[in-house]
Design an enzyme around this catalytic site. Structure first.
Site, short mmCIF file in Angstrom:
data_model
loop_
_atom_site.label_atom_id
_atom_site.label_comp_id
_atom_site.label_asym_id
_atom_site.label_seq_id
_atom_site.Cartn_x
_atom_site.Cartn_y
_atom_site.Cartn_z
CB THR A 184 -0.87 0.01 1.29
OG1 THR A 184 -1.80 -1.04 1.17
CG2 THR A 184 -1.58 1.33 1.49
NE ARG A 212 -9.55 -6.33 4.84
CZ ARG A 212 -8.43 -5.64 4.69
NH1 ARG A 212 -8.20 -4.96 3.58
NH2 ARG A 212 -7.52 -5.62 5.66
N GLY A 214 -10.18 -2.28 4.68
CA GLY A 214 -9.08 -2.26 5.65
C GLY A 214 -8.96 -0.90 6.30
CG ASP A 215 -5.01 0.19 7.34
OD1 ASP A 215 -5.15 -0.72 6.48
OD2 ASP A 215 -3.95 0.82 7.49
CB THR A 235 1.68 -0.07 4.71
OG1 THR A 235 1.61 -1.20 3.85
CG2 THR A 235 3.08 0.04 5.28
N GLY A 236 0.12 -2.53 5.98
CA GLY A 236 0.11 -3.81 6.66
C GLY A 236 -1.30 -4.28 6.96
C1 SD4 Z 1 -5.30 -3.18 4.10
N1 SD4 Z 1 -3.47 -1.90 4.96
O1 SD4 Z 1 -6.20 -3.20 3.25
C2 SD4 Z 1 -4.03 -2.45 3.76
C3 SD4 Z 1 -3.14 -3.36 3.03
C4 SD4 Z 1 -1.73 -2.94 2.95
O2 SD4 Z 1 0.27 -3.12 2.05
O3 SD4 Z 1 -1.24 -2.06 3.60
N2 SD4 Z 1 -0.97 -3.54 2.16
O4 SD4 Z 1 -5.39 -3.77 5.17
#
Ligand code: SD4
Length: 324
Positions: A184, A212, A214-215, A235-236
C-alpha cells in the site's frame, strides 16, 4: 421571586460562557524551524512516485496535490499488485480499491471498495472538495466518479487474473498480510508553505472477502494529519491498524512531544500489547512532523520508505520490533 429578579438572574445565566474561553482560541500553526524545504515521504520503495511528488512540491504545488500526483504513479502501474490498476482482486475476482486524503485544514475525503476507477486518491480528493460528505462507498462512489468524468475500465489485468485463478485452486482463505504480500502506498508531503497533507491508496488485502475494507481509507487509521503537529500513514494488516487507530495515535503521541520515530514505535507497541508473542502479520508506520523529522517502524523487518528533500530521493530501511 419578583419578576425583575428572575429576569436579572436568567440573563446572568444566559450570558455566562458555557465553555471556558480558551476552547475558542484559534488553532495556531506553529512556525517552521530548521530546514523548511519541501518534503515527500512514502511507504515502501516507490522511488518514482515519491520523486514525482517531490518535483511537484518544488514546482510549488500544494502538499496534497503533489501527493495525489505521486501516488497516481503506482495507481497506474500494472506491476504493483496492491494498488490501483493491476491490484489483486477479492475472492470473487473483483478489484476493489480504497483511498483517503487529508489536508492541512483538517478536511478529508475517502472512497471505499471502488471498482473500475484506478485513481482513487484523486477521487477521494473530489469527495472532499465537491460533496458535503467525507466517505463514499461502492456503487455510489463509482457513480460519483462517472459524474466527475473519470475513465472507467477493468482493473483486473491478465497477470493478476492468472494469479487469482491460481489461488482459486486451493482458495485457502488466509487473511494475513505479511512481509511478502503488501505494498500500500501512504504518502505525506510538506509543501513550500510548510503545510503537511497526505494520502493513502490501496487495493487492500489480496483475495479478501467481498466488501472487506481495511485501514487505508479510514481517517485516523491508514492516514491522519494535523498540520500543527504532523502526519502519519500505515501499511500492513488493516484490521490491526483499525483496532488501535494507528495513524491518529501517532499524531497524538507527536503532539505530546514524542519524535516521529518514538511515536511510530509506541504505536507498534500498542498493536503488540494485544498479541500473545510474535504475531504472524505485519504492521508498519511512517510519520513526518512539522520540523521535517521522519520516523518509521514496523512489527517485522523489511519495511522500507522513501524520503525526498532538496532534490534528493533516498530509500531507507525502517527498524522493527522483530528484525528479519
Ligand atoms: C489493508 N493496509 O487493506 C491495507 C493493506 C496494505 O500493504 O497495507 N498492504 O489492510
Amino acid at each position: 421571586m419578583k419578576r425583575r429578579d428572575f429576569i436579572q438572574k436568567s440573563t446572568a445565566v444566559i450570558s455566562a460562557p458555557l465553555i471556558a474561553p480558551q476552547f475558542f482560541q484559534p488553532h495556531k500553526t506553529l512556525p517552521l524551524q530548521g530546514n523548511t524545504s519541501p518534503i515527500a515521504v512514502c511507504t515502501w520503495n516507490f522511488t518514482a512516485a515519491n520523486a514525482k511528488a517531490g518535483v511537484a512540491l518544488e514546482a510549488g504545488k500544494t502538499a496534497l496535490k503533489a501527493a495525489i500526483e505521486g501516488v497516481a504513479v503506482e495507481e497506474n502501474n500494472p506491476k504493483n499488485t496492491t494498488v490501483g490498476y493491476g491490484g489483486a482482486p477479492d475472492r470473487e475476482g473483483h478489484v476493489t480499491l480504497d483511498a483517503c486524503v487529508m489536508n492541512h485544514q483538517g478536511n478529508c475525503g475517502a472512497v471505499l471498495a471502488v471498482e473500475q476507477v484506478k485513481n482513487v486518491a484523486a477521487l477521494a480528493y473530489d469527495v472532499m472538495e465537491h460533496t458535503p460528505h467525507v466517505m463514499l462507498a461502492g456503487e455510489g462512489a463509482l457513480q460519483f466518479a462517472k459524474e466527475r468524468g473519470y475513465t472507467t475500465e477493468e482493473l483486473l489485468t491478465p497477470e493478476s487474473k492468472k494469479r487469482w485463478k491460481e489461488w482459486l485452486k486451493n482458495a485457502k482463505y488466509q487473511p494475513i498480510i505479511n512481509i511478502e504480500n503488501h505494498d500500500t502506498i501512504g504518502m505525506l508531503c510538506r509543501d513550500k508553505n510548510g503545510n503537511i497533507e497526505g494520502v493513502c491508496t490501496t487495493s487492500g488485502l489480496a483475495y479478501k472477502m467481498r466488501g472487506r475494507i481495511g485501514d487505508s481509507p479510514i481517517i485516523g487509521s491508514g492516514l491522519f494529519v494535523d498540520n500543527n503537529v504532523g502526519g502519519a500513514v500505515a501499511t500492513g494488516m488493516g484490521e490491526e491498524v483499525v483496532k488501535t487507530v494507528g495513524s491518529f495515535l501517532i499524531v497524538e503521541f507527536m503532539r505530546q512531544g514524542h519524535t516521529p520515530q518514538e511515536a511510530c514505535e509506541l504505536a507498534v507497541q500498542r498493536v503488540l500489547e494485544k498479541q500473545k508473542g510474535k504475531p504472524n502479520f505485519q504492521v508498519a508506520y511512517l510519520a513526518l512532523n512539522k520540523k521535517g523529522e521522519v520516523g518509521a517502524y514496523s512489527i517485522h523487518g523489511g519495511f522500507t520508505y522513501m524520503h525526498y528533500q532538496q532534490q534528493k530521493n533516498t530509500g531507507h530501511k525502517a527498524n522493527a520490533a522483530y528484525s528479519l
